[in-house]
Design a protein around this motif. Structure first.
Motif, PDB file in Angstrom:
ATOM      1  N   TYR A  62      -2.963  22.327  -2.377  1.00 36.53           N
ATOM      2  CA  TYR A  62      -3.721  22.395  -3.630  1.00 36.53           C
ATOM      3  C   TYR A  62      -5.005  21.567  -3.558  1.00 36.53           C
ATOM      4  CZ  TYR A  62       0.854  24.128  -4.919  1.00 36.53           C
ATOM      5  OH  TYR A  62       2.021  24.835  -4.958  1.00 36.53           O
ATOM      6  N   PHE A  63      -5.019  20.593  -2.665  1.00 36.48           N
ATOM      7  CA  PHE A  63      -6.210  19.772  -2.436  1.00 36.48           C
ATOM      8  C   PHE A  63      -6.492  19.795  -0.945  1.00 36.48           C
ATOM      9  CE2 PHE A  63      -4.229  18.163  -6.271  1.00 36.48           C
ATOM     10  CZ  PHE A  63      -5.298  18.058  -7.151  1.00 36.48           C
ATOM     11  N   THR A  64      -7.706  20.140  -0.582  1.00 41.01           N
ATOM     12  CA  THR A  64      -8.033  20.299   0.831  1.00 41.01           C
ATOM     13  C   THR A  64      -9.232  19.447   1.213  1.00 41.01           C
ATOM     14  OG1 THR A  64      -9.418  22.222   0.340  1.00 41.01           O
ATOM     15  CG2 THR A  64      -7.110  22.641   0.912  1.00 41.01           C
ATOM     16  N   SER A  65      -9.330  19.185   2.496  1.00 39.87           N
ATOM     17  CA  SER A  65     -10.407  18.359   3.029  1.00 39.87           C
ATOM     18  C   SER A  65     -11.663  19.177   3.246  1.00 39.87           C
ATOM     19  CB  SER A  65      -9.965  17.722   4.351  1.00 39.87           C
ATOM     20  OG  SER A  65     -11.038  17.034   4.959  1.00 39.87           O
ATOM     21  N   ASP A  66     -12.789  18.520   3.142  1.00 40.13           N
ATOM     22  CA  ASP A  66     -14.065  19.149   3.466  1.00 40.13           C
ATOM     23  C   ASP A  66     -14.442  18.953   4.936  1.00 40.13           C
ATOM     24  OD1 ASP A  66     -14.374  19.884   0.797  1.00 40.13           O
ATOM     25  OD2 ASP A  66     -15.438  18.035   0.293  1.00 40.13           O
ATOM     26  N   PHE A  67     -13.539  18.334   5.712  1.00 43.06           N
ATOM     27  CA  PHE A  67     -13.833  18.009   7.100  1.00 43.06           C
ATOM     28  C   PHE A  67     -12.884  18.758   8.035  1.00 43.06           C
ATOM     29  CE2 PHE A  67     -15.411  14.579   4.543  1.00 43.06           C
ATOM     30  CZ  PHE A  67     -16.654  14.297   5.103  1.00 43.06           C
ATOM     31  N   ASP A  68     -13.406  19.102   9.194  1.00 42.48           N
ATOM     32  CA  ASP A  68     -12.624  19.863  10.167  1.00 42.48           C
ATOM     33  C   ASP A  68     -11.643  18.986  10.934  1.00 42.48           C
ATOM     34  OD1 ASP A  68     -13.971  22.183   9.484  1.00 42.48           O
ATOM     35  OD2 ASP A  68     -15.532  21.863  10.999  1.00 42.48           O
ATOM     36  N   SER A  69     -11.905  17.679  10.980  1.00 39.94           N
ATOM     37  CA  SER A  69     -11.053  16.787  11.756  1.00 39.94           C
ATOM     38  C   SER A  69     -11.137  15.375  11.189  1.00 39.94           C
ATOM     39  CB  SER A  69     -11.490  16.766  13.224  1.00 39.94           C
ATOM     40  OG  SER A  69     -12.790  16.194  13.342  1.00 39.94           O
ATOM     41  N   ASN A  70     -10.155  14.565  11.557  1.00 36.86           N
ATOM     42  CA  ASN A  70     -10.188  13.151  11.164  1.00 36.86           C
ATOM     43  C   ASN A  70     -11.390  12.438  11.779  1.00 36.86           C
ATOM     44  OD1 ASN A  70      -7.912  13.312   9.591  1.00 36.86           O
ATOM     45  ND2 ASN A  70      -6.522  12.567  11.176  1.00 36.86           N
ATOM     46  N   GLU A  71     -11.774  12.877  12.976  1.00 40.35           N
ATOM     47  CA  GLU A  71     -12.913  12.252  13.633  1.00 40.35           C
ATOM     48  C   GLU A  71     -14.197  12.500  12.844  1.00 40.35           C
ATOM     49  OE1 GLU A  71     -10.640  14.118  15.130  1.00 40.35           O
ATOM     50  OE2 GLU A  71      -9.634  12.542  16.295  1.00 40.35           O
ATOM     51  N   GLY A 703     -15.838   7.417  -3.631  1.00 42.15           N
ATOM     52  CA  GLY A 703     -14.550   7.803  -4.191  1.00 42.15           C
ATOM     53  C   GLY A 703     -13.996   9.050  -3.524  1.00 42.15           C
ATOM     54  N   GLN A 704     -14.855  10.043  -3.300  1.00 41.88           N
ATOM     55  CA  GLN A 704     -14.400  11.270  -2.638  1.00 41.88           C
ATOM     56  C   GLN A 704     -13.968  10.994  -1.208  1.00 41.88           C
ATOM     57  OE1 GLN A 704     -16.105  15.144  -3.289  1.00 41.88           O
ATOM     58  NE2 GLN A 704     -17.657  14.289  -4.658  1.00 41.88           N
ATOM     59  N   ALA A 705     -14.683  10.101  -0.524  1.00 39.23           N
ATOM     60  CA  ALA A 705     -14.320   9.771   0.857  1.00 39.23           C
ATOM     61  C   ALA A 705     -12.965   9.066   0.901  1.00 39.23           C
ATOM     62  CB  ALA A 705     -15.397   8.898   1.494  1.00 39.23           C
ATOM     63  N   ILE A 706     -12.690   8.231  -0.085  1.00 36.13           N
ATOM     64  CA  ILE A 706     -11.364   7.596  -0.162  1.00 36.13           C
ATOM     65  C   ILE A 706     -10.306   8.658  -0.444  1.00 36.13           C
ATOM     66  CG2 ILE A 706      -9.954   6.006  -1.543  1.00 36.13           C
ATOM     67  CD1 ILE A 706     -12.526   4.277  -1.802  1.00 36.13           C
ATOM     68  N   GLY A 707     -10.655   9.638  -1.271  1.00 35.19           N
ATOM     69  CA  GLY A 707      -9.744  10.761  -1.484  1.00 35.19           C
ATOM     70  C   GLY A 707      -9.485  11.534  -0.207  1.00 35.19           C
ATOM     71  N   SER A 749     -17.093   2.614 -12.071  1.00 39.69           N
ATOM     72  CA  SER A 749     -15.664   2.820 -11.863  1.00 39.69           C
ATOM     73  C   SER A 749     -15.283   4.261 -12.171  1.00 39.69           C
ATOM     74  CB  SER A 749     -14.861   1.860 -12.741  1.00 39.69           C
ATOM     75  OG  SER A 749     -13.491   2.174 -12.694  1.00 39.69           O
ATOM     76  N   ALA A 750     -15.783   4.793 -13.290  1.00 34.27           N
ATOM     77  CA  ALA A 750     -15.488   6.178 -13.653  1.00 34.27           C
ATOM     78  C   ALA A 750     -15.988   7.137 -12.584  1.00 34.27           C
ATOM     79  CB  ALA A 750     -16.127   6.509 -15.002  1.00 34.27           C
ATOM     80  N   SER A 751     -17.152   6.849 -12.034  1.00 35.64           N
ATOM     81  CA  SER A 751     -17.717   7.705 -10.994  1.00 35.64           C
ATOM     82  C   SER A 751     -16.848   7.672  -9.734  1.00 35.64           C
ATOM     83  CB  SER A 751     -19.137   7.240 -10.677  1.00 35.64           C
ATOM     84  OG  SER A 751     -19.773   8.131  -9.798  1.00 35.64           O
ATOM     85  N   GLU A 752     -16.404   6.486  -9.364  1.00 37.03           N
ATOM     86  CA  GLU A 752     -15.551   6.338  -8.186  1.00 37.03           C
ATOM     87  C   GLU A 752     -14.210   7.046  -8.379  1.00 37.03           C
ATOM     88  OE1 GLU A 752     -15.658   2.535  -5.918  1.00 37.03           O
ATOM     89  OE2 GLU A 752     -13.567   2.401  -6.537  1.00 37.03           O
ATOM     90  N   VAL A 753     -13.632   6.881  -9.552  1.00 31.91           N
ATOM     91  CA  VAL A 753     -12.340   7.500  -9.854  1.00 31.91           C
ATOM     92  C   VAL A 753     -12.446   9.018  -9.859  1.00 31.91           C
ATOM     93  CG1 VAL A 753     -10.703   7.875 -11.747  1.00 31.91           C
ATOM     94  CG2 VAL A 753     -11.309   5.551 -11.056  1.00 31.91           C
ATOM     95  N   GLU A 754     -13.505   9.532 -10.464  1.00 33.96           N
ATOM     96  CA  GLU A 754     -13.695  10.981 -10.492  1.00 33.96           C
ATOM     97  C   GLU A 754     -13.761  11.535  -9.075  1.00 33.96           C
ATOM     98  OE1 GLU A 754     -15.388  14.840 -10.407  1.00 33.96           O
ATOM     99  OE2 GLU A 754     -16.439  13.079  -9.623  1.00 33.96           O
ATOM    100  N   GLY A 755     -14.429  10.807  -8.188  1.00 33.73           N
ATOM    101  CA  GLY A 755     -14.526  11.255  -6.802  1.00 33.73           C
ATOM    102  C   GLY A 755     -13.188  11.264  -6.099  1.00 33.73           C
ATOM    103  N   ALA A 756     -12.416  10.192  -6.248  1.00 27.89           N
ATOM    104  CA  ALA A 756     -11.115  10.104  -5.579  1.00 27.89           C
ATOM    105  C   ALA A 756     -10.148  11.153  -6.107  1.00 27.89           C
ATOM    106  CB  ALA A 756     -10.542   8.705  -5.752  1.00 27.89           C
ATOM    107  N   GLN A 757     -10.133  11.314  -7.428  1.00 31.07           N
ATOM    108  CA  GLN A 757      -9.180  12.264  -8.018  1.00 31.07           C
ATOM    109  C   GLN A 757      -9.562  13.707  -7.739  1.00 31.07           C
ATOM    110  OE1 GLN A 757      -7.328   9.533 -11.617  1.00 31.07           O
ATOM    111  NE2 GLN A 757      -8.718  11.178 -12.172  1.00 31.07           N
ATOM    112  N   ASN A 758     -10.802  13.930  -7.362  1.00 33.00           N
ATOM    113  CA  ASN A 758     -11.225  15.264  -6.955  1.00 33.00           C
ATOM    114  C   ASN A 758     -10.467  15.742  -5.723  1.00 33.00           C
ATOM    115  OD1 ASN A 758     -13.037  17.582  -7.152  1.00 33.00           O
ATOM    116  ND2 ASN A 758     -14.066  16.768  -5.341  1.00 33.00           N
ATOM    117  N   LYS A 759      -9.932  14.780  -4.969  1.00 30.33           N
ATOM    118  CA  LYS A 759      -9.132  15.112  -3.790  1.00 30.33           C
ATOM    119  C   LYS A 759      -7.634  14.901  -4.033  1.00 30.33           C
ATOM    120  CE  LYS A 759     -12.479  16.481  -1.267  1.00 30.33           C
ATOM    121  NZ  LYS A 759     -12.532  17.926  -0.854  1.00 30.33           N
TER     122      LYS A 759
END
Length: 963
Positions: A62-71, A703-707, A749-759
């Protein structure tokens, strides 16, 4: 014939004793380890459950990465960590354009901090420094040549014996500077300066950490921690005597006294803060000019850190007649709303307006760098300031033109002044001279180019809390001013200019009246913001028992109506003999509702049939299926969910709810505390650095990167962000909180949270609330008036919920007033859920040891706390007698909140409605049991051999006697 060796009886006794002791240790060790199996499993990155898909079904993510690999993710994260520091670095001084330095310059890095940079802080905000570059690597990458003799002196020579000290995670030890004394520098080192003469770069470092505030007392050096000591002064003198150009880098998180920038011949200074794993590279790019610094301070830098009124009530204060468990410490926030710039700027305005004696307060000797301050390598001109009013907001626009020769970014700040009226004075409402209500950072503007910045300011920022009169939020009648400024002080000066004031009235510089607009409210409005915009609930006093006036009606908070007469003192001289009422209120308590009925358990719905948690993905919180799902659970399921919430949530087989892994801390998905995970997550710069970017977009991307790290490491819950207030310069965890200001803290904080929860990551904003110092954070009673509670300390959390839609909160360990935070219904339910419309999960702070029992589970569940951060199966058990219908219903409600949060997170990745969750034994347990078997067999063998030897000897002895 060789004589057999005999086993002496004393030796046999010793063998028996050791064998028994080792057996007991083995058994007890197993009991302890297995009781903490949850955290062991998570630390090792293993699981106690598995997903079993239905035949023919493919797992769904239901939540997917925007990156092809962990690297690829890690490469992006490394660059983002550097970008944050580049956006955050504050240029404080740049005399005669000393910076930027030319690439290729030969420089000398001075100070032990240059080889021991601050990357994070202690505890939850810690950073894996093995992944971080040293300063030499950073500077070489940015094109500088580094003095090798000096570097080797600090890393291998006599200088290596000197390093800063910090307390442990439990608060043991002290913060100490330990700079290298001037007598240790060798002639060889001094002479090496001549070959690396382009600049001396002096690094000043100060750390912070969990469980201990920075001490305001003098250290062994004779200086307090937030001023430079004699060794550092000698270091600056050494730099001044040997170099034509001296640059200071402040690798600090707390505001330190910077008078030395004026007392020594220092050409330039930048503040960089705690850097995270890759942020140090940003320093080199700012020093060489590839990046034009655009960060701004998020704290006021006073010449004297003790000049803040909040500093009066900072210490270890005791309720001397309290015997309540963890209930004998307190702090009174006697300063009210006057935190940071809201004190310094307000008192300045009162001098200019003639309401305060100029002899009593001199702003120029009080504040060195105001809130929001920061320089650039270029010059910006502001013009065409426009304000358009609508029903709910103001649209503010401003043209920013780059008049210099270098491309750069500018930060536009908007400040509001509300009228301070007779009604306010009569009803004990305080108003700061200015408060931040909007900000934005431009794109990089080329030399000679311009950008028009547009910022929307909600009219809700005009409200003030009136606890004494209307008992709700009001908007006063009177004149309001909305001004632009490069910092809080400039914003205020522009407002004062609009009022017709000049330097003749006591202003330190002339303001620009064209950058301020006045608008007038004709009548006091006690209706518009008296009702929650989110839920329609009436807003009323909730924190009367947090106000010290409930227990001492004669108490007076600091007021601008009489600065000198209301200046705070240490309440009760730090040794308070509390009233019987307060002592009673400190005790644990909860209420039983006789009308409650015991809920049903393990019941399959006739309407929906057997449900699975995945069937409720995306369903509303109030969907009837949730009640059917809860009916399906056993009482043990619910108690397990609620009491075993430490760094994980338990899987529940009966409803196919997967377990989760949850981790600290504000710098990212940390492995430094609880290990585990399938991927190495990034450690980002400290929150105070993140805030200093004044860039919501960058913070959202963090936030999105932490997600993304959450997805990669299969960690669903994140104990962050930290959004308490920098009430004091000495706050031990200021590094992992944003600012002294509630507006910027909430917005970012709201901006960071929105980013993390997006993932799909569920967050736990912390530490909710008034946990602004570490001294006596475990059970300490924090007293403040309702206006300060709401406008200063709760506002960042409110914004994070209302704008960031935060899915979780972590209750502090402290009390607010006499009640532990988690058992304060006015906070946890009436405000958080019913006013702000929070829908999610509230967890306690650490609750894995018996000394945390003051975090009363019965009172907590009643108030609205859902889960205990506990990893021990032996703690927080319910007895049959305690599981009353009322308590069972509280457990059910808490389970609802926990399940709803998990169901809408990335923990559901891989699941469909037909996926089953099954118990498995983690690999480490098989290894433990195998080790137990081997050790147990060895001990048994030793016991057997010893016993057999003694028996044979006895038989031989008898036989010898018979012969």
């Amino acid at each position: 014939m060789k004589k057999k060796r005999r086993l002496p009886i004393p030796v046999a006794v010793i063998i028996y004793f050791i064998t028994i002791i080792l057996t007991v240790v083995l058994v007890v060790g197993n009991v302890v380890i297995l009781s903490y199996s949850q955290i062991v499993t998570g630390f090792l990155g293993q699981s106690s459950s598995k997903l079993v898909p239905a035949k023919g079904e493919e797992p769904v993510d239901y939540f997917t990465s925007d990156f092809d690999s962990n690297e690829a993710l890690h490469d992006y994260s490394k660059q983002l960590g550097q970008e944050i520091v580049e956006e955050a670095i504050v240029l404080l001084k740049n005399q005669e354009k000393a910076l930027p330095l030319a690439s290729g310059n030969k420089v000398s890095l001075l100070g032990q901090n240059s080889v021991d940079l601050i990357y994070g802080g202690g505890g939850a905000g810690s950073i894996d420094t093995s992944q971080a570059p040293d300063f030499k690597t950073v500077m070489k990458k940015s094109g500088f040549e580094i003095n090798p003799t000096l570097w080797d002196f600090y890393t291998e020579g006599p200088g290596k014996e000197f390093r800063k000290e910090t307390p442990s995670i439990t608060g043991q030890g002290a913060f100490k500077v330990n700079e290298v004394p001037k007598s240790v520098y060798t002639k060889e080192v001094i002479s090496s300066f001549a070959d690396y003469q382009d600049a001396a770069i002096v690094t000043i470092g100060r750390s912070g950490g969990e469980s201990a505030d920075l001490s305001p007392d003098k250290l062994d050096s004779g200086f307090h921690y937030l001023e430079i000591d004699q060794e550092e002064r000698d270091l600056l003198q050494l730099a001044q005597d040997n170099f034509d150009k001296v640059v200071v880098i402040l690798n600090t998180s707390n505001p330190i006294e910077l008078d030395f920038l004026e007392n020594y011949d220092i050409d330039a200074c930048i503040w960089a803060g705690a850097l995270g794993q890759t942020g140090a590279y940003g320093i080199g790019e700012v020093l060489n000019g590839n990046v034009n610094p655009s960060g701004r301070l998020v704290d006021t830098y006073a010449y004297d850190v003790f000049s803040s009124p909040a500093m009066v009530n900072f210490g270890d204060y005791t309720i001397k007649n309290s015997e309540v468990a963890s209930g004998d410490k307190y702090v009174v926030y006697g300063e009210g709303i006057y935190i940071g710039y809201k004190y310094y700027e307000t008192r300045y305005e009162d001098v200019v307006l003639g309401n305060e004696d100029r002899q009593a307060y001199d702003y120029e000797t009080q504040v060195q760098y105001p809130f929001g301050y920061g320089l650039s390598y270029t010059d910006f001109e502001w013009s065409n300031y426009q304000v358009k009013e609508s029903d709910d907001s103001f649209e503010v626009s401003l043209t920013v033109t780059n008049k210099g020769q270098t491309a750069g970014k500018e930060t536009v700040q908007l400040y509001l002044q509300s009228p301070y009226t007779d009604y306010d004075k009569d009803n004990l409402i305080e108003k700061a001279a200015v408060q931040l209500v909007g900000f934005d950072k431009t794109v990089e503007i080329a030399a000679g180019e311009a950008e028009t910045v547009t910022i929307e300011v909600s009219k809700e920022e005009m409200k003030a809390y009136d606890s004494q009169g209307h008992g709700t939020y009001i908007v006063d009648a009177g004149d309001y001013y909305l001004a632009a400024g490069r910092n809080a002080h400039e914003g205020l000066n522009n407002i004062l200019a609009a009022k017709g004031k000049t330097v003749a009235d006591g202003m330190d510089v002339e303001g620009r009246k064209e950058l301020a607009k006045k608008f007038t409210v004709d009548q006091l409005d006690a209706k518009t913001y008296a009702v929650s915009a989110e839920t329609g609930k009436e807003i009323s006093n909730q924190f009367e028992n947090v106000d010290i006036k409930k227990y001492d009606d004669d108490f007076v908070y600091l007021s601008r109506n009489d600065w000198e007469g209301t200046w705070p003192t240490v309440y009760a001289d730090g040794k308070w003999k509390a009233s019987e009422q307060l002592l009673a209120d400190l005790e644990f308590s909860h209420e039983e509702n006789k009308e409650d009925k015991m809920p049903e358990f393990e019941k399959i719905s006739e309407e929906y049939g057997k449900l699975s948690a995945a069937m409720l993905i995306g369903a509303d919180y109030d969907d009837d299926k949730y009640q059917a799902l809860l009916d399906q659970m056993s009482l043990e399921d619910m108690t397990t969910l609620v009491r075993m919430g430490g760094y994980a949530t338990r899987y529940i087989e009966s409803i196919n709810l997967p377990g989760t892994i949850n981790k600290d801390g504000p710098a990212g998905i940390s492995s430094t505390l609880v290990g585990g995970g399938e991927s190495t997550a990034m450690g980002y710069p400290a929150q105070v650095v993140v805030a200093s970017t004044w860039n919501s977009d960058v913070v959202n991307r963090m936030g999105q990167a932490i997600g993304e790290d959450s997805l990669a490491a299969k960690v669903s819950g994140w104990y962050a962000p930290g959004i308490n207030t920098h009430r004091l310069p000495f706050g031990g965890r200021n590094f992992e909180y944003f600012s002294e200001d509630s507006f910027i803290s909430g917005k970012l904080s709201a901006s960071e949270v929105e980013g993390a929860q997006n993932k799909g990551t569920f967050v736990f904003m912390k530490h909710f609330a008034l946990n602004d110092i570490e001294t006596n954070r475990m059970g300490g009673a924090m007293f403040a008036n309702e206006q300060a509670v709401r406008e200063v300390f709760l506002k960042p959390f409110e914004t994070t919920v209302r704008e960031g839609n935060a899915s979780g909160a972590m209750a502090g360990m402290n009390r607010i007033g006499p009640r532990w935070v988690g058992s304060h219904k006015g906070l946890m339910t009436n405000t958080l859920r019913e006013e702000w419309d929070f829908t999610g999960l509230v967890i306690t702070d650490q609750a894995s040891f018996p000394n945390f029992y003051y975090q009363d589970m019965f009172g907590g569940l009643e108030a609205g706390t859902d889960m205990w951060l506990n990893t021990s199966t032996m703690l927080w058990n319910f007895s049959d007698e305690s599981l009353t219908p009322t308590m069972a219903n509280h457990l059910r409600n808490a389970s609802h909140n926990i399940i709803y949060t998990i169901v809408n997170s990335n923990a559901m990745n891989g699941m469909t409605a037909n996926t089953e969750v099954k118990k498995v034994t983690p690999k480490w347990k098989f290894m433990l049991f195998a080790a137990d078997a081997v050790i147990g067999a060895l001990l048994a063998f030793i016991f057997f051999i010893t016993t057999r030897k003694l028996i044979r000897q006895r038989r031989e002895k008898k036989a010898a006697i018979s012969e």
